[in-house]
Design a protein around this motif. Structure first.
Motif, PDB file in Angstrom:
ATOM      1  N   ILE A 609      -0.781   2.839  18.093  1.00 25.94           N
ATOM      2  CA  ILE A 609      -0.822   3.212  19.356  1.00 25.94           C
ATOM      3  C   ILE A 609       0.629   4.635  19.060  1.00 25.94           C
ATOM      4  O   ILE A 609       1.154   5.007  19.556  1.00 25.94           O
ATOM      5  CB  ILE A 609      -1.353   3.172  20.920  1.00 25.94           C
ATOM      6  N   HIS A 610       1.669   3.208  19.110  1.00 23.35           N
ATOM      7  CA  HIS A 610       3.011   3.858  19.780  1.00 23.35           C
ATOM      8  C   HIS A 610       3.582   4.434  18.571  1.00 23.35           C
ATOM      9  O   HIS A 610       4.514   5.224  18.634  1.00 23.35           O
ATOM     10  CB  HIS A 610       4.423   2.430  19.674  1.00 23.35           C
ATOM     11  N   CYS A 611       2.813   4.824  17.444  1.00 19.91           N
ATOM     12  CA  CYS A 611       3.650   5.538  16.463  1.00 19.91           C
ATOM     13  C   CYS A 611       2.840   6.911  16.731  1.00 19.91           C
ATOM     14  O   CYS A 611       3.685   8.140  16.708  1.00 19.91           O
ATOM     15  CB  CYS A 611       3.117   5.096  14.761  1.00 19.91           C
ATOM     16  N   ILE A 612       1.840   6.957  16.798  1.00 21.70           N
ATOM     17  CA  ILE A 612       1.324   8.445  17.488  1.00 21.70           C
ATOM     18  C   ILE A 612       1.716   8.925  18.172  1.00 21.70           C
ATOM     19  O   ILE A 612       2.142  10.112  18.797  1.00 21.70           O
ATOM     20  CB  ILE A 612      -0.468   7.957  17.982  1.00 21.70           C
ATOM     21  N   LYS A 613       2.169   8.095  19.192  1.00 17.69           N
ATOM     22  CA  LYS A 613       2.798   8.645  21.150  1.00 17.69           C
ATOM     23  C   LYS A 613       4.327   9.505  20.503  1.00 17.69           C
ATOM     24  O   LYS A 613       5.179   9.937  20.718  1.00 17.69           O
ATOM     25  CB  LYS A 613       3.148   7.096  21.967  1.00 17.69           C
ATOM     26  N   GLN A 614       5.002   8.284  19.511  1.00 14.01           N
ATOM     27  CA  GLN A 614       5.971   9.304  19.181  1.00 14.01           C
ATOM     28  C   GLN A 614       5.865  10.207  17.844  1.00 14.01           C
ATOM     29  O   GLN A 614       6.576  11.803  18.239  1.00 14.01           O
ATOM     30  CB  GLN A 614       6.877   8.011  18.189  1.00 14.01           C
ATOM     31  N   ALA A 615       4.571  10.432  17.672  1.00 20.74           N
ATOM     32  CA  ALA A 615       4.445  12.201  16.518  1.00 20.74           C
ATOM     33  C   ALA A 615       3.969  12.894  16.940  1.00 20.74           C
ATOM     34  O   ALA A 615       3.918  13.764  16.900  1.00 20.74           O
ATOM     35  CB  ALA A 615       3.500  11.414  15.347  1.00 20.74           C
ATOM     36  N   ALA A 616       3.234  12.538  18.518  1.00 24.50           N
ATOM     37  CA  ALA A 616       2.145  13.404  19.190  1.00 24.50           C
ATOM     38  C   ALA A 616       3.057  14.723  19.293  1.00 24.50           C
ATOM     39  O   ALA A 616       2.843  14.985  19.083  1.00 24.50           O
ATOM     40  CB  ALA A 616       1.399  12.328  20.711  1.00 24.50           C
ATOM     41  N   PRO A 617       4.418  14.663  19.944  1.00 27.85           N
ATOM     42  CA  PRO A 617       4.769  15.962  20.500  1.00 27.85           C
ATOM     43  C   PRO A 617       5.652  16.452  19.525  1.00 27.85           C
ATOM     44  O   PRO A 617       5.645  17.568  19.682  1.00 27.85           O
ATOM     45  CB  PRO A 617       6.253  15.284  21.464  1.00 27.85           C
ATOM     46  N   LEU A 618       5.258  15.828  18.557  1.00 26.32           N
ATOM     47  CA  LEU A 618       6.142  17.068  17.213  1.00 26.32           C
ATOM     48  C   LEU A 618       4.846  17.752  16.597  1.00 26.32           C
ATOM     49  O   LEU A 618       5.155  18.985  15.516  1.00 26.32           O
ATOM     50  CB  LEU A 618       6.140  16.050  15.967  1.00 26.32           C
ATOM     51  N   PHE A 619       3.424  17.398  16.584  1.00 22.72           N
ATOM     52  CA  PHE A 619       2.427  18.511  16.162  1.00 22.72           C
ATOM     53  C   PHE A 619       2.201  19.593  16.412  1.00 22.72           C
ATOM     54  O   PHE A 619       3.124  20.277  17.744  1.00 22.72           O
ATOM     55  CB  PHE A 619       0.920  18.018  16.366  1.00 22.72           C
ATOM     56  N   SER A 620       1.950  20.163  15.309  1.00 25.65           N
ATOM     57  CA  SER A 620       1.911  21.787  15.607  1.00 25.65           C
ATOM     58  C   SER A 620       0.972  23.023  15.462  1.00 25.65           C
ATOM     59  O   SER A 620       0.398  21.476  14.163  1.00 25.65           O
ATOM     60  CB  SER A 620       3.511  22.515  16.410  1.00 25.65           C
TER      61      SER A 620
END
Length: 889
Positions: A609-620
């Protein structure tokens, strides 16, 4: 004499022998002897010698010498063939590289451009085999007496070697290259010096603080700062200017310029008016003062500071006269322009502003009261002239824009306005009591290269944030541009200004969108490293500044700072400023940080969950989430109901599904799409039961609320809506007709429950507003209404024939963007109403034309953003007499 026919026959023998070709020595000797034959035999000899070279180690020297002979042939085609084949000899014999590299370097003296290009390609091929060996051969020729070969070899290093990657130039080769470059620098021309410095700066070991300090020491040695300065010697002036140009991009808070600053204060400023220009059309005095003002910022703890500041002060006031007593009042009435040298004064005043802050008592101490009084008289007189000139320039430029500003005359006026505005700001600072040194000033000659990169980066953010708002980009660029130019890392007020500006930007863009902050921070992070990739202090300042900003914008998230700092730290170590793939590498790194998911392992769930939270703002659209989306579809969805919550009060299942639905938008070309979509579909319908036959008609009559998990269904349906559009046939194909029929039954039954719940919620919330909606009970009902409304919209989309995936949906947990209400159309015969502001006056319509972008010159970050180009100044080539050769440049 060996003929072509004989050579082909020998070739056949060796080719058929394969690994045993070494047993046929005579046939290979025939190839070597063929270099004395005709053109056809020579070209075949070159190819065949290279082809079978590895099988005859005992004949290696003869074979290499044979190809060397062909490289000197009169026929250019034969020479080219031999040059092309030489690197082949080294593929299995790296020990021959130095010898062959030396021969190829010697051939750089040729006149044929195509042959020269082929030699360079062969040298690059040799470097791929053994970089250090190639450099050994090249430097043997560079240190020889052949001037033409030396010049071209250094030019080759300066243009080709610096672009080679670390996989070619290993640590051993780099150490050898640096040591040999230092040896070459003992006796170089100006052009050679610039090229060698370019090569050294491009090496990875020189990008560290220690490496940059080492480069500065090299340049300092070349500048001969231990020798006296001769202002009328053009070679001496040219050497010092070019050495400072080479050193300027290397200076920072950790790498000081005090050797050059001290030398200029001691030796150059007292004779600045006598400086001889090395080239026609070059103002050596102004060029020297511009460089001096730039590097004075990084002087560090300057020795003999008071004496050197006194020299600078005397030089400055020599260009700032005391007002004549009899003309003291005439200037303002006649408004005549004083004959001041504004460009020179700008440079000297900038340098004094930088160095004066290190010794405030130079003007402020009581013992220096007379000095301060005299200085203020000069400042006041100069300020009057500056203000008159500013007024004239503004009047001349008023109303001009676009092409009108690009004429030579107006370009000069624009620059003059920058110069006088800078001087005016400096005078205001120095006129304080005591004098102040706080105002950040951007030199008028600094280009605005960084703005283009900043605007490009922020513009991309805008399209992520609010693609439909046509005015948003102008406001955002204007606001962030102002921030960039206000910001000076050493200015104690900069953090407050930055926070204030970004906070305003945030509310202009999307006041209720909590994700806006994350994206904006990510964009500014990348921008900062693009602008100032070599500043080792940049990370600390950036983390401090953004952390404060984040707390203002979203103070209730106690974990956000740790996650942000961790993410930026990773970014810093991975990020290469010119590498557009850095985000992908970062996401890949984060992906590797979690292990195979075990649904009942709370640590494992928490980590994912925390890894996805870290990565989520980077996706485009350009940075895809398919690694995470695929993993969740394969491993998480089948066991979603078993997910263990890492903390009490945290619904891990719902948290995971919310993140999954968010990142599914950017899954890109997802591998094994049909299988993964099937997993998602099965998970979705497990929460959407088929209506019981005997109760099919009872729901509407009793209006009982079905026991559905609306939040879970919203997340899964959103994800299915995003991924389903990538494979419409999953539901629409004839082969899947039964699946579609079953799905529509479930949708229909679920929709009835949703619509009943929506009706109940609207009745419960009807007439409530303001404080009434802020109770805990009503807050829950508002969220529930958002959830059920989203599900209802999705069901309508999926109930089309074939299913549609077009309706845009904002997740219920994401705040909605408030848009201004459309004005009501006027009825026939009535005038349109005028919108009024809070004071009852007509509100001004905001349009793109109303925005005037702030465009001052670049700031501190731009000074070291890779915009410096060595060699912008011009010199005289090889020195003569007291020139470059024979005397270190």
């Amino acid at each position: 004499m060996v003929t072509v026919e004989q050579m082909y026959k020998d070739f056949g023998v060796l080719a058929e022998a394969k690994d045993k070709a070494g047993e046929h020595e005579q046939e290979y000797l025939n190839f070597i002897n063929a270099v004395k034959g005709g053109p056809g035999e020579k070209r075949l000899a070159s190819q065949f010698i290279a082809r079978f070279f590895k099988h005859f180690p005992s004949l290696a020297n003869q074979a290499i010498n044979a190809l060397f002979d062909l490289c000197e042939d009169d026929d250019v085609m034969i020479r080219k063939q031999a040059i092309k084949d030489l690197p082949t000899l080294c593929k299995n014999s790296a020990g021959n590289v130095p010898k062959i590299a030396e021969a190829l370097t010697q051939l750089l003296g040729c006149d044929d451009t195509t042959e020269l290009s082929l030699i360079q390609s062969s040298l690059i091929n040799l470097m791929a085999v053994c970089c250090k060996g190639t450099l050994q051969g090249m430097f043997k020729q560079i240190l020889s007496e052949d001037e033409l070969v030396r010049e071209r070899a250094i030019k080759f290093l300066g243009t080709k070697v610096k672009v080679l990657g670390e996989d070619t130039i290993d640590k051993e080769a780099e150490e050898f290259l640096v040591s040999q470059c230092k040896q070459v620098l003992q006796d170089v021309t100006k052009e050679e010096f610039i090229l060698i410095m370019d090569v050294l700066r491009s090496q990875s070991s020189m990008s560290t603080v220690q490496g940059r300090q080492q480069l500065v020491e090299i340049v300092t040695e070349q500048a001969d700062l231990d020798q006296s300065f001769e202002a009328e010697d053009t070679d001496c002036v040219d050497r010092l200017i070019h050495c400072i140009k080479q050193a300027a991009p290397l200076f920072s808070k950790n790498v000081h310029s005090k050797a050059f600053v001290g030398y200029i204060c001691d030796n150059v400023l007292p004779v600045i008016s006598k400086l001889a220009s090395p080239d026609d059309g070059v103002d050596a005095q102004l060029e020297m003062l511009k460089l001096f003002s730039e590097i004075s910022e990084f002087a560090g703890d300057l020795d003999k500071l008071e004496n050197r500041l006194d020299n600078l002060y005397k030089c400055l006031i020599s260009y700032m006269p005391v007002p004549p007593a009899e003309e003291n009042d005439n200037l303002s009435s006649s408004e005549e322009e004083p004959k001041f040298q504004f460009s020179t004064v700008e440079c000297l005043m900038l340098a004094f502003h930088q160095l004066g802050r290190k010794l405030p008592g130079f003007l402020a101490d009581e013992a220096n009261a007379d000095r301060l009084k005299d200085f203020k008289l000069r400042l006041q007189y100069f300020a009057r002239g500056v203000q008159i000139y500013i007024k004239q320039l503004r009047q001349a430029l008023q109303g001009k824009a676009g092409e009108a500003l690009k004429t030579d005359e107006n370009k000069i006026k624009v620059v003059a306005l920058k110069i006088t505005s800078n001087i005016n700001s400096l005078i205001k600072d120095l006129f304080h009591n005591p004098p102040s040194y706080k105002t950040p000033i951007i030199p008028s000659w600094k280009p605005l290269v960084c703005v283009d990169r900043l605007i490009h980066c922020i513009t991309l953010t805008y399209f992520i944030l609010q693609a439909e708002d046509t005015d948003c980009v102008d406001r955002l660029i204007h606001c962030i541009t102002l921030t960039h130019f206000i910001l000076q890392a050493e200015d104690t007020d900069c953090v407050d200004r930055l926070i204030h500006c970004i906070t305003l930007t945030y509310f202009i863009l999307q006041a209720e969108d909590t994700d806006c902050v994350d994206r904006l921070i990510h964009c500014i992070t990348l921008t900062c490293f693009i602008l100032q990739a070599e500043d080792t202090d940049c990370v600390d300042r950036l983390i401090h500044c953004i952390t404060l900003t984040y707390f203002i914008l979203q103070a209730e998230d106690t974990d956000c700072v740790d996650r942000l700092i961790h993410c930026i730290t990773l970014t810093y170590f991975i990020l290469q400023a010119e590498d557009t793939d850095c985000v992908d590498r970062l996401i890949h790194c984060i992906t590797l940080t979690y292990f195979i998911l075990q649904a009942e392992d709370t640590d494992c769930v928490d980590r994912l969950i925390h890894c996805i939270k870290q990565a989520a703002p980077l996706f485009s659209k350009n940075v895809h989430s398919k690694a995470f989306v695929g993993y969740i579809c394969d491993n998480v969805l089948p066991v979603i109901s078993k997910l263990a919550s890492p903390d009490d009060g945290v619904d891990a299942q719902l948290e995971m599904l919310k993140l999954f639905s968010e990142i599914s938008e950017f899954a890109g070309d997802l591998d094994k799409l049909e299988n993964r979509l099937d997993n998602l579909y099965k998970c979705l319908i497990s929460y959407m039961p088929v209506p019981p036959a005997e109760e099919n008609d009872n729901l509407s009559s009793s209006e009982e609320e079905p026991k559905f998990q609306f939040s879970t269904v919203e997340c899964l349906m959103l994800a299915f809506h995003q991924l389903g559009r990538k494979l419409p046939g999953f539901l629409a194909d004839e082969a899947n007709a039964d699946r579609l029929k079953d799905f529509k039954l479930r949708l229909q039954y679920f929709a009835r429950g949703v619509q009943i719940y929506i009706k109940q919620l609207r009745q419960a919330l009807q007439g409530k507003a303001g404080e009434a909606l802020k109770t805990d009970e009503n807050k829950i009902k508002v969220v529930a209404l958002k959830i059920t409304s989203n599900i209802n919209s999705l069901i309508k989309d999926l109930f089309h024939n074939p299913p549609s995936y077009k309706t845009p949906i904002i997740p219920s947990w994401k705040p909605l963007v408030k848009k201004a209400p459309e004005p009501k159309a006027a009825e026939t015969g009535q005038k349109r109403s005028t919108s009024l502001d809070s004071n009852g006056s007509s509100a001004k319509k905001y349009s793109r034309k109303d925005v005037t972008l702030y465009s001052p010159p670049g700031g501190k970050f731009s000074e070291r953003a890779g915009t410096y180009e060595a060699g912008q100044g011009r010199g005289r080539g090889r020195g003569r007499g007291r020139g470059f050769r024979g005397r270190r440049y």
